[in-house]
Design an enzyme around this catalytic site. Structure first.
Site, short mmCIF file in Angstrom:
data_model
loop_
_atom_site.label_atom_id
_atom_site.label_comp_id
_atom_site.label_asym_id
_atom_site.label_seq_id
_atom_site.Cartn_x
_atom_site.Cartn_y
_atom_site.Cartn_z
N ALA A 1 44.13 42.32 33.91
CA ALA A 1 42.93 43.17 34.42
C ALA A 1 43.36 43.69 35.95
O ALA A 1 43.58 43.04 36.99
CB ALA A 1 41.63 42.22 34.64
N CYS B 1 40.48 32.61 40.57
CA CYS B 1 41.54 31.86 40.08
C CYS B 1 41.49 30.43 40.76
O CYS B 1 42.68 29.55 40.78
CB CYS B 1 42.88 32.48 40.26
SG CYS B 1 42.89 34.06 39.44
N ALA C 1 44.83 40.49 37.96
CA ALA C 1 44.67 39.21 37.19
C ALA C 1 45.53 39.03 36.00
O ALA C 1 45.51 40.20 35.32
CB ALA C 1 43.40 38.52 37.31
#
Length: 223
Positions: free
Chosen positions: A161, A177, A146
């Site tokens: 990440a 998300c 992400a």
């Protein structure tokens, strides 16, 4: 350009978030860029455009923190490689869209070194498992990394990440998300047994290349 890499071990999210904000607020044109490499205790973070209802199964053991990065909700926890990029974009001569593209490419190149083909998806920041041989069908299209950034005074903070050996059950509590049904995977589930330190070394090499940082001076703050 030079950058100082700080290895922070397992660091409290709220304290790290406040430190990023303070660093960015106080820096000037002479401040050396920094890259922070760390893991967090379990925490959900919700970006500026986030909808708290995307945490559909709250946990008393995992707090949620509202933050000032872009993007929606995500999870951080042990076994996830987090890299915060505190960079002067004006000095680097790039804009935020270019920064995102270069971070994504560094992640794609890193995963490739470990035998995993990964890709971008239009309109969905992050890195996803691409179609490839000898990959279980259930993980094609799953999210493995992400991104979320904030830019203030032409300087970035927050970052990326990468799921290395992460609690995937925690991702099951959210719509990652903001996408209902989006699968999330980690490198361990894909059969990669290298430890997080080795993977972080490879990722830092690719970030150095794609961000045009000609020297990374490392400082280990975990001791």
């Amino acid at each position: 350009m030079k950058a100082l890499v700080k290895h922070l071990g397992v660091a409290d999210y709220a304290k790290t978030y406040a430190a990023m904000q303070a660093f960015t607020k106080e820096r000037d044109t002479n401040t050396v860029d920094e890259i922070w490499v760390l893991e967090h205790p379990p925490v959900f973070t919700l970006g500026l455009a986030g909808d708290s209802s995307n945490l559909h199964s709250p946990s008393n053991q995992i707090p949620m923190v509202q933050v000032d990065r872009g993007g929606e909700i995500t999870y951080h926890g042990p076994g996830q490689l987090v890299v915060y990029l505190l960079l002067d974009l004006k000095r680097l001569g790039i804009y935020v869209k270019e920064l995102v593209f270069r971070i994504e490419q560094a992640l794609i190149d890193t995963l490739s070194e470990f035998g995993v083909k990964a890709e971008r998806k239009v309109g969905a920041p992050g890195i996803y498992i691409a179609e490839q041989e000898q990959m279980p069908r259930e993980w094609i299209g799953a999210k493995v990394a992400a991104l979320g950034l904030k830019v203030s005074k032409s300087c970035s903070y927050h970052g990326l990440a990468l799921n290395v050996a992460t609690d995937l059950e925690a991702f099951g509590r959210i719509h990652p998300c903001g996408y209902e049904g989006l699968k999330t995977v980690d490198m361990q589930t894909l059969g990669i047994k290298d430890n997080i330190d080795r993977i972080s070394q490879v990722l830092l090499q690719h970030l150095q290349k794609h961000l045009m940082l000609d020297g990374l001076n490392e400082l280990d703050n975990t001791r």
